[in-house]
Design an enzyme around this catalytic site. Structure first.
Site, PDB file in Angstrom:
ATOM      1  N   GLU A   1      44.617  40.866  32.145  1.00 15.10           N
ATOM      2  CA  GLU A   1      43.734  41.981  31.792  1.00 15.10           C
ATOM      3  C   GLU A   1      44.518  43.020  31.002  1.00 15.10           C
ATOM      4  OE1 GLU A   1      41.684  45.790  33.918  1.00 15.10           O
ATOM      5  OE2 GLU A   1      41.616  43.906  35.050  1.00 15.10           O
TER       6      GLU A   1
ATOM      7  N   SER B   1      40.333  47.947  30.719  1.00 19.76           N
ATOM      8  CA  SER B   1      39.082  48.173  31.428  1.00 19.76           C
ATOM      9  C   SER B   1      38.400  49.340  30.731  1.00 19.76           C
ATOM     10  CB  SER B   1      39.338  48.501  32.899  1.00 19.76           C
ATOM     11  OG  SER B   1      38.129  48.750  33.579  1.00 19.76           O
TER      12      SER B   1
ATOM     13  N   ASP C   1      35.847  44.308  31.410  1.00 22.18           N
ATOM     14  CA  ASP C   1      37.293  44.107  31.325  1.00 22.18           C
ATOM     15  C   ASP C   1      37.608  43.151  30.180  1.00 22.18           C
ATOM     16  OD1 ASP C   1      37.682  45.712  33.527  1.00 22.18           O
ATOM     17  OD2 ASP C   1      38.005  44.061  34.932  1.00 22.18           O
TER      18      ASP C   1
ATOM     19  N   GLN D   1      49.562  53.585  30.005  1.00 22.58           N
ATOM     20  CA  GLN D   1      48.467  53.057  29.188  1.00 22.58           C
ATOM     21  C   GLN D   1      48.025  54.082  28.168  1.00 22.58           C
ATOM     22  OE1 GLN D   1      45.618  52.133  32.343  1.00 22.58           O
ATOM     23  NE2 GLN D   1      44.397  53.924  31.835  1.00 22.58           N
TER      24      GLN D   1
ATOM     25  N   ARG E   1      50.767  54.396  40.937  1.00 15.97           N
ATOM     26  CA  ARG E   1      49.765  53.825  41.843  1.00 15.97           C
ATOM     27  C   ARG E   1      50.525  53.162  42.995  1.00 15.97           C
ATOM     28  NH1 ARG E   1      45.503  51.253  37.396  1.00 15.97           N
ATOM     29  NH2 ARG E   1      44.985  53.244  36.388  1.00 15.97           N
TER      30      ARG E   1
ATOM     31  N   ASP F   1      40.801  60.062  39.056  1.00 20.31           N
ATOM     32  CA  ASP F   1      40.150  58.752  39.022  1.00 20.31           C
ATOM     33  C   ASP F   1      40.433  58.068  40.344  1.00 20.31           C
ATOM     34  OD1 ASP F   1      39.227  56.227  38.605  1.00 20.31           O
ATOM     35  OD2 ASP F   1      40.330  55.856  36.763  1.00 20.31           O
TER      36      ASP F   1
END
Length: 331
Positions: free
Chosen positions: A245, A248, A232, A122, A107, A54
């Protein structure tokens, strides 16, 4: 860092760990029940050539390294958006059934702050749909079910001795263009804050394509979500007075939307990847999916001031000093 002290409940390390476990275990069950999902195992590593990585907004650097045995370079996943779709077909899932998995990633380019960490955890989920279900109504109904799973988890948590966090059960749906029309003088993040402060539980739709101001609401990779059928999910987080948030998600690209979005973003070279070729020849199922932040959900439901209170990660000296000053105990 601004903290609403009236909403911030002091918790011991032990209590935080106990409630984190309760939230994660319960939400998995609620999500699987609401969407008809089966838990599966998922990879931590992929190759660039597979096309399964991704690319997020397209600028983030991956964590990559070469293997001793054969010299192959592999990358730690940034999410499993593409792998999940491949797995749906490989495992033989049928329409209206799907999978979810625990996804962990690094990340390296994320800025560390109250809600961001370089460590990402997640629930990634994916579900097969039919051609007629590739529409906004189906997207909205799926969002409503996810919110119900969150509400049920919050109710369960409150029954286990933690009270004080209220989750609005009514979702306010709005497109990113309509949101821009409402607040034309504000930045995208400011627009998010204003709408979430007002409606508490908000789903902002159609993210990725340019709006009337010539800019997208937010950057999105061109090869997993259909930019006209995604969005989102945000909640108002009282402790920090922010729009948080949690997810997504979106209907995934088909052949037409993939070709269109690759052209718009100048990424046509990706059509050489096996994953993208499979979409072009309709070898992968039509589906909807997304990611739901585990630590973010715990931060919301437990009313935490920093994501480091619900996950163990690396924090720079500035973060450590700020948290110490505000008496925030990181895991």
């Amino acid at each position: 860092m601004k903290i609403n002290k009236k909403k911030y409940v002091k918790l011991s390390y032990i209590d935080k760990q106990k409630y984190i476990k309760l939230i994660k275990d319960r939400f998995e069950k609620e999500l699987a029940k609401q969407l008809g999902l089966l838990r599966v195992s998922a990879p931590l590593l992929v190759t660039q050539q597979s096309g399964l990585q991704d690319d997020l907004s397209g600028v983030e650097r991956k964590v990559a390294f070469d293997l001793l045995q054969d010299g192959q370079e592999v990358e730690i996943v940034q999410s499993l958006a593409k792998w999940k779709r491949f797995a749906l077909g490989k495992y033989g899932f049928k329409p209206h059934t799907g999978l979810y998995t625990d996804m962990t990633a690094i990340r390296r380019d994320d800025n560390m702050d109250e809600t961001h960490s370089i460590y990402v955890d997640q629930w990634d989920w994916e579900k097969i749909i039919t051609r007629t279900e590739r529409n906004l109504d189906y997207l909205k109904s799926t969002v409503t079910k996810i919110v119900k799973a969150i509400l049920n988890t919050s109710t369960y948590l409150n029954g286990k001795g933690f009270n004080g966090v209220h989750i609005c059960n009514k979702v306010f749906f709005i497109t990113s263009q309509a949101l821009l029309d409402m607040y034309p003088a504000l930045s995208a993040k400011q627009r998010e804050y204003e709408i979430v402060k007002k409606y508490k539980t908000v789903f902002i739709m159609q993210i990725g394509d340019n709006l009337s101001n010539g800019q997208p609401h937010d950057l999105r990779a061109p090869d997993y979500d259909d930019w006209s059928l995604n969005g989102d999910l945000l909640f108002y987080h009282e402790v920090l007075d922010i729009a948080l948030e949690i997810s997504s998600m979106g209907v995934r690209v088909d052949k037409d939307s993939l070709l269109c979005q690759l052209k718009k973003s100048g990424k046509q070279e990706r059509l050489s990847y096996a994953y993208h070729k499979s979409i072009i020849v309709n070898a992968l199922p039509l589906c909807i999916g997304g990611g739901i932040g585990q630590s973010r959900l715990c931060q919301l439901l437990l009313g935490r001031a920093h994501i480091g209170e619900v996950q163990a990660s690396y924090w720079d000296e500035s973060t450590l000093r700020t948290c110490k000053k505000n008496k925030i105990e990181l895991l």
